[in-house]
Structure formats: C-alpha cells, structure tokens
Design a protein around this motif. Structure first.
Motif, PDB file in Angstrom:
ATOM      1  N   ILE A 170       0.826  -1.213  -0.135  1.00  5.00           N
ATOM      2  CA  ILE A 170      -0.267  -0.121   0.002  1.00  5.00           C
ATOM      3  C   ILE A 170       0.935   1.177  -0.079  1.00  5.00           C
ATOM      4  N   ILE A 171       0.349   2.187  -0.524  1.00  7.65           N
ATOM      5  CA  ILE A 171       1.040   3.619  -0.491  1.00  7.65           C
ATOM      6  C   ILE A 171       0.097   4.726   0.088  1.00  7.65           C
ATOM      7  N   GLU A 172       0.529   5.334   0.990  1.00  7.44           N
ATOM      8  CA  GLU A 172      -0.173   6.566   1.663  1.00  7.44           C
ATOM      9  C   GLU A 172      -0.154   7.781   0.733  1.00  7.44           C
ATOM     10  N   ASN A 173      -1.323   8.267   0.913  1.00  2.00           N
ATOM     11  CA  ASN A 173      -1.421   9.457  -0.089  1.00  2.00           C
ATOM     12  C   ASN A 173      -1.279   9.315  -1.305  1.00  2.00           C
ATOM     13  N   GLN A 174      -1.815   8.335  -2.123  1.00  6.27           N
ATOM     14  CA  GLN A 174      -1.621   7.951  -3.478  1.00  6.27           C
ATOM     15  C   GLN A 174      -2.025   9.120  -4.307  1.00  6.27           C
ATOM     16  N   ARG A 175      -1.084   9.414  -5.391  1.00  6.75           N
ATOM     17  CA  ARG A 175      -1.271  10.792  -6.116  1.00  6.75           C
ATOM     18  C   ARG A 175      -2.687  10.594  -6.943  1.00  6.75           C
ATOM     19  N   GLN A 176      -3.213  11.660  -7.137  1.00  6.67           N
ATOM     20  CA  GLN A 176      -4.575  11.905  -7.805  1.00  6.67           C
ATOM     21  C   GLN A 176      -4.155  12.198  -9.161  1.00  6.67           C
ATOM     22  N   ASP A 177      -4.727  11.836 -10.135  1.00  7.66           N
ATOM     23  CA  ASP A 177      -4.395  12.337 -11.599  1.00  7.66           C
ATOM     24  C   ASP A 177      -5.114  13.452 -11.795  1.00  7.66           C
ATOM     25  N   ASN A 178      -4.400  14.400 -12.113  1.00  8.83           N
ATOM     26  CA  ASN A 178      -4.880  15.587 -12.746  1.00  8.83           C
ATOM     27  C   ASN A 178      -4.761  15.750 -14.113  1.00  8.83           C
ATOM     28  N   PRO A 179      -5.725  15.818 -15.034  1.00  9.88           N
ATOM     29  CA  PRO A 179      -5.430  16.085 -16.477  1.00  9.88           C
ATOM     30  C   PRO A 179      -4.655  17.303 -16.957  1.00  9.88           C
ATOM     31  N   GLU A 180      -4.969  18.203 -16.162  1.00  4.13           N
ATOM     32  CA  GLU A 180      -4.650  19.529 -16.522  1.00  4.13           C
ATOM     33  C   GLU A 180      -3.189  19.598 -16.229  1.00  4.13           C
ATOM     34  N   GLN A 181      -2.431  18.618 -15.519  1.00  3.35           N
ATOM     35  CA  GLN A 181      -1.099  18.738 -15.219  1.00  3.35           C
ATOM     36  C   GLN A 181      -0.311  17.786 -16.144  1.00  3.35           C
ATOM     37  N   CYS A 182      -0.989  17.060 -17.178  1.00  2.22           N
ATOM     38  CA  CYS A 182      -0.156  16.491 -18.078  1.00  2.22           C
ATOM     39  C   CYS A 182       0.236  16.982 -19.160  1.00  2.22           C
ATOM     40  N   ARG A 183      -0.077  18.403 -19.342  1.00  2.00           N
ATOM     41  CA  ARG A 183       0.208  19.056 -20.513  1.00  2.00           C
ATOM     42  C   ARG A 183       1.654  19.863 -19.938  1.00  2.00           C
ATOM     43  N   THR A 184       2.729  19.542 -20.808  1.00  2.00           N
ATOM     44  CA  THR A 184       3.855  20.141 -20.355  1.00  2.00           C
ATOM     45  C   THR A 184       4.349  21.513 -21.036  1.00  2.00           C
ATOM     46  N   THR A 185       3.312  21.905 -21.855  1.00  2.00           N
ATOM     47  CA  THR A 185       3.672  23.273 -22.625  1.00  2.00           C
ATOM     48  C   THR A 185       2.267  23.849 -22.512  1.00  2.00           C
ATOM     49  N   ASP A 186       2.481  25.298 -22.472  1.00  2.00           N
ATOM     50  CA  ASP A 186       1.180  26.095 -22.773  1.00  2.00           C
ATOM     51  C   ASP A 186       1.155  26.613 -24.297  1.00  2.00           C
ATOM     52  N   LYS A 187       0.077  26.594 -25.114  1.00  2.00           N
ATOM     53  CA  LYS A 187       0.056  27.063 -26.258  1.00  2.00           C
ATOM     54  C   LYS A 187      -0.067  28.678 -26.207  1.00  2.00           C
ATOM     55  N   GLN A 188       0.815  29.390 -26.940  1.00  2.00           N
ATOM     56  CA  GLN A 188       0.738  31.052 -26.885  1.00  2.00           C
ATOM     57  C   GLN A 188      -0.045  31.362 -27.828  1.00  2.00           C
ATOM     58  N   GLU A 189      -0.964  32.556 -27.422  1.00  2.00           N
ATOM     59  CA  GLU A 189      -1.962  33.074 -28.089  1.00  2.00           C
ATOM     60  C   GLU A 189      -1.346  33.798 -29.367  1.00  2.00           C
ATOM     61  N   ILE A 190      -0.868  33.185 -30.202  1.00  2.00           N
ATOM     62  CA  ILE A 190      -0.099  33.936 -31.412  1.00  2.00           C
ATOM     63  C   ILE A 190      -1.123  33.560 -32.772  1.00  2.00           C
ATOM     64  N   ASN A 191      -1.124  34.583 -33.799  1.00  2.00           N
ATOM     65  CA  ASN A 191      -1.905  34.366 -34.946  1.00  2.00           C
ATOM     66  C   ASN A 191      -1.268  35.225 -36.000  1.00  2.00           C
ATOM     67  N   TYR A 192      -1.022  34.626 -37.245  1.00  2.00           N
ATOM     68  CA  TYR A 192      -0.641  35.284 -38.336  1.00  2.00           C
ATOM     69  C   TYR A 192      -1.438  36.524 -38.643  1.00  2.00           C
ATOM     70  N   ALA A 193      -2.522  36.737 -38.153  1.00  2.00           N
ATOM     71  CA  ALA A 193      -3.444  38.036 -38.282  1.00  2.00           C
ATOM     72  C   ALA A 193      -2.792  39.022 -37.721  1.00  2.00           C
ATOM     73  N   ASP A 194      -1.852  38.860 -36.721  1.00  2.00           N
ATOM     74  CA  ASP A 194      -1.204  39.872 -36.230  1.00  2.00           C
ATOM     75  C   ASP A 194      -0.230  40.600 -36.932  1.00  2.00           C
ATOM     76  N   ILE A 195       0.253  39.869 -38.071  1.00  2.00           N
ATOM     77  CA  ILE A 195       1.321  40.474 -38.921  1.00  2.00           C
ATOM     78  C   ILE A 195       0.913  41.384 -39.927  1.00  2.00           C
ATOM     79  N   CYS A 196       1.066  42.530 -39.985  1.00  2.00           N
ATOM     80  CA  CYS A 196       0.718  43.431 -41.079  1.00  2.00           C
ATOM     81  C   CYS A 196       1.300  43.296 -42.444  1.00  2.00           C
TER      82      CYS A 196
END
Length: 558
Positions: A207-233
């Motif tokens: 047995i393991i005490e304080n078994q880690r709870q899965d958190n889907p939000e923590q499975c992402r290692t990078t955050d997509k930046q809000e960038i768009n080609y519409a920003d380029i004139c």
C-alpha cells in the motif's frame, strides 16, 4: 605502573562492552541476520534515446566498515554512497557496522545519473532483512535520494518504463514528480513514492499512503501561446510561402530588413502545423524525458517543439553529445521547428554541421567506444538581413560595399543554401499597411492557413500510404519520378530554369518537391507550369554575388 594497569583495564572493558553489544544485536535480529548476504533489484540506464535494464547487486557482510561500488560508474553514481547511507539513517533504519559492496551489472555499460540512489538503498535494506527480496521481483526502481530520505525526480523515466514493458516487467517504482511521465506507458503498474520510508512500506505491505491523484490539467507540459498570423501586417507573399513550407515540411529562409516581421513569421509556424499523432507525441516526450526537459508536471508533450537557440550555442549543445551524450537542439526540435534567427551570426562549424543532419534526418555521435544515434527530423527555418546594416538594396540607407555584402552573405555556404527549399524576401512595412491591416477582414490568419495545410497533408498521406515517408520534402529520386511527373510544357520550363540558373541536382529536386506541395494546396492532381514558376520564385539564392541578389527580386519573371 598504575597508568599501564589502568589503560589495560580500560581496553578490556571496551572489548567486553563491544562483545556484549554484538551478542545482544545478534540475539534480537537473529532471524533477520540469517539473510544478511546478498540482494538485488532492477533499474534502468539510458543509452542514447533508449534504455537498458540493469541489475543493482548488493553484498553486505562482516569486515572493516566500508562502502564500495563497481560497474563502470560515473562520478554522480559513485556519490550515491554518502546520499544513501545518510538517507537510510534519517529514514529510521539502523545499519550495523558492515562492509557493503555494490555492483551494477552489466559492467560494460556506462552508468550515469542519480536514478540509482533508490534501488541501491532498497537493495541494502533488503540485504539487511528490512524488506523481502521476493517483493521487489519483476519491479524496476528509479529515483534520487535526498539526505532526509525524500525522493527527487530523475530524467529518462519514460524510456526506462517502456523498456521494462518490453522486458515483461509489470511494476515500476518511481518518484512522484515523474508519475505523469511514467503513466503514459500502458500495462505497467506505476507506483509513485516521495520517500524511502514510503517505498519500503509499499514493498512490505503493498500500500502507498497519499496516493497521487490524476490531474489531466497537469499532463500538459507546454502552454500554447495565443499567437496568430493575423497579427502580422502585410507580408501576404511571405505568409503564403510559410504555409507552403509547413504543408510539405520544407526548409525556409526569410531575408529582409530589420523590423519586417521575419521573427514574428517564424514564431507563428507552430500555430499552423497539424496536431501531432500519438506516436509523434510519444517520440517527442521520450526525447524530452532523456534530456530532462519535461517540466514540473511531466506528462505527454502535446505541442510541436519550437527551438530557437542563441547564436553563441556550443557545438555539443546544438548537435548533442558531451562526456555523457545527451540530445542537442536539432534532436529537441524533432517533429517541429528549429529556428535560427540572425543565421549569419552562428559559428561556421555550427552551420556547416547542419548539412548532414538535414539530409539524413539523424546524427551519429561516438563517445567512449559507443555509438549514439539521435533523430534530427525537424523543419529548418532561418532569418537574416540582406547585408550587415540590413537595408540593402535601399541605397539611401545602405552604405555597404559590394565586397561587404559578398562577405556577409558568404557566411552561409552554397552547399547549405542548397538545402533550403524556399527563400522568401520580407519587405519593409509601410505606414498605410500598418494602419489598414486591422481594418482588413481578408487578412490570412492561422486558422485558414492551417486548414490549407491540412488539405495538403491529407493529400500527401493518401499518396504515400504504406510508405516510410509522410511529406513531399522526404521524397527520394525514385519517388519523384513516380509522383512528380511533368507534362510537355512543364518539362520545357524546368529545363530552361535548370540551364539558365545552373541548378544543382539537389536544387532541381527542391523545386519539384515544392511545386508538388503547391499543387496539393491548390488541389491540382498534376504539377502545372504555374506551380513550377511559383516554386522557382521561392528558391534560395544560387550564388553569393550582387547580380544574384538583384536577380532574386525578379525571379518570377523568367
């Protein structure tokens, strides 16, 4: 005489006290001491991007107290002696004075890293009877110990767990911080632990005490930046060239004055690249796991890599290697983009060293008698100024001489230029373009460009179904004969281009591959003369001279 008698009595008393202590220890732990000889557990060692299962063997016995280690070990592995000894004591386990011998086999594989701390500690405790060796059978163990007995994360957990699965091992005891990384592998029971005491508790009681709870939000290692080609004139031509390059994974170079949007154009490339498949995500995650760059929460890498190393990067950091080889920037950019901003500022050995990986899509490094092969499957994107001041051919601001321009452009050799499928000029943006850009609803954005890229990618997947290639840029000579057939008019045009511009065989194939991608975007079954003309317009500078720089501006009028 009295002093000598006193000394003899003191020595005799110490002897009987030590003998009495030993008898008491043996009587209390006689059952446990019966097994005080040998124990072993399984662990993993990295070899390039792969892992190999190794056995951590421990023998404890009587003799002068010592802690010896063998098995072709690096310094950080040998330093485990002090970490393990103190961590065991601070976790509440008392070891008698004893001679400890640790061997990590097979001894012909170099062992490096700090992931052997936990298996060494558990093997020592097993040899001393604190845990039953049967309970650690069919289990791979990884983890670094702190002096207080807590367990820190290590790099390379994912390839080790994958190799354990192939070897039929059903359980993996790993640090809590590596849990999201380890749980990617199915059919292997991942046991996260944050201390040596908790690991012993699991092995003894299951047995393991304080078994880690899965958190889907923590499975992402990078955050997509809000960038768009519409920003380029403006820069519609450069945007279309970028879209074509992404659709066929063609290498592209941007040339233009400072502030014309070269870097902005390059940084938005991931926003129009198709989402990775699960196999691609697993391959990229495996690379970042070995490099120790999965971030705080680990897990499956979702976004395509975008690597932009600074121009003073070292050769080993760029290509990989070092005393203990690790993936370099060209490997970390796998399935994504390697962006070299201000490309002429990079060292010549860095630029010239790119030629072979761009062709072979991998790089081989030899260190300490062993060969390491790392993938280099990336899209190369470069950016540079047309001259040192950056304003050529505007002679009202550019005072560079012809020789200065030749010397500046010549920092990129012709063989390297030949490996760029496309080269696009980014013009300076005027005031009217800046003011009107936000009001124009027809400006190409990332979403519409990505849809065009997806149409071209689907056409390529259908064309190369069952083959070992995915993109037009990967076609061999035989593939080009099969998929890039030309009509009579198209044949005449490409022949004239080849003769007038003195193209190399590689330059000829680059034009055909780019034309095939343009045809896919436009929905053409066959390559047309318009596709060839546009592909030639995007072709890189053929030579380092004033005349060719001027010809670059009127290339589409052939």
């Amino acid at each position: 005489a009295s002093c000598l008698v006193g000394s003899e009595m003191c020595i005799r008393d110490r002897y009987y006290n030590l003998k009495s202590y030993t008898n008491i220890y043996l009587s209390i732990d006689s059952e446990r001491r019966r097994y005080l000889l040998y124990s072993s557990v399984l662990s993993g060692v990295l070899y390039g991007l792969k892992a190999e299962i190794v056995r951590v063997e421990v023998d404890v016995g009587n003799g002068i107290p010592s802690f010896e280690m063998s098995g072709f070990l690096s310094n950080e592995v040998k330093e485990a002696r002090e970490r393990v000894r103190v961590a065991i004591r601070n976790s509440g386990y008392e070891l008698p004075p004893q001679r400890i011998v640790v061997n990590i086999s097979p001894a012909d594989i170099r062992k490096c890293g700090t992931g052997f701390d936990l298996p060494i500690a558990l093997a020592i405790l097993s040899a001393n009877g604190y845990i039953d060796e049967v309970n650690v059978d069919n289990m791979i163990i990884l983890g670094e110990l702190s002096l207080d007995g807590s367990i820190n994360g290590v790099s390379g957990v994912l390839p080790c767990v994958c190799e354990a699965k192939k070897s039929g091992i059903s359980k993996a005891l790993i640090p809590v911080s590596n849990y999201n990384e380890g749980r990617i592998v199915e059919k292997v029971n991942i046991i996260p632990t944050n201390s040596l005491k908790m690991a012993v508790q699991y092995i003894n009681n299951g047995i393991i005490e304080n078994q880690r709870q899965d958190n889907p939000e923590q499975c992402r290692t990078t955050d997509k930046q809000e960038i768009n080609y519409a920003d380029i004139c403006g820069q519609e031509a450069a945007k279309r060239a970028t879209m074509i390059a992404v659709a066929g994974m063609h290498n592209i170079m941007y040339i233009g004055p400072p502030g014309s949007g070269k870097t902005m154009m390059a940084k938005r490339i991931p926003s129009i690249m198709p989402d990775m498949t699960f196999d691609e995500k697993l391959a990229v995650t495996n690379i970042y796991s070995v490099a120790g760059q999965l971030g705080e929460y680990g897990g499956l890498v979702e976004d395509r890599p975008f690597r932009a190393p600074y121009h003073n990067v070292t050769k080993s950091s760029f290509f990989g290697g070092g005393m203990f080889p690790r993936p370099g920037e060209i490997t970390l950019a796998g399935k994504g983009v390697l962006f070299l901003d201000e490309m002429t500022e990079f060292k010549p050995e860095i630029l010239e060293g790119l030629r072979q990986p761009l062709e072979d899509k991998d790089i081989t490094i030899v260190r300490m008698g062993r060969t390491y092969t790392y993938p280099a499957d990336f899209m190369l994107v470069g950016a540079m100024n047309p001259c040192k001041c950056g304003y050529y051919p505007d002679r009202s601001r550019c005072n560079c001489s012809e020789q200065d321009i030749k010397r500046y452009i010549g920092k990129i050799s012709m063989p390297l230029w030949d490996r760029f499928d496309m080269c696009i000029k980014t013009d300076e943006i005027g005031y009217e373009q800046i003011r009107c850009s936000s009001d124009n609803g027809n400006v190409p954005d990332s979403e519409s460009m990505k849809q065009a890229v997806m149409r071209a990618r689907l056409a390529q997947l259908k064309r190369f179904n069952g083959m070992n290639i995915k993109y037009n840029s990967q076609m061999s000579t035989g593939d080009m004969k099969k998929f890039c057939r030309l009509g009579e008019e198209e044949e005449k045009l490409i022949k004239r281009i080849f003769a007038k511009k003195r193209l190399t065989a590689r330059g000829y194939s680059k034009i055909l591959k780019t034309a095939r991608t343009i045809a896919d975007i436009d929905g053409n079954v066959n390559i047309t003369t318009a596709n060839i003309s546009e592909a030639f317009y995007y072709r890189g500078i053929p030579a380092v001279s004033y005349t060719h720089l001027r010809a670059h501006e009127t290339r589409g009028n052939l």
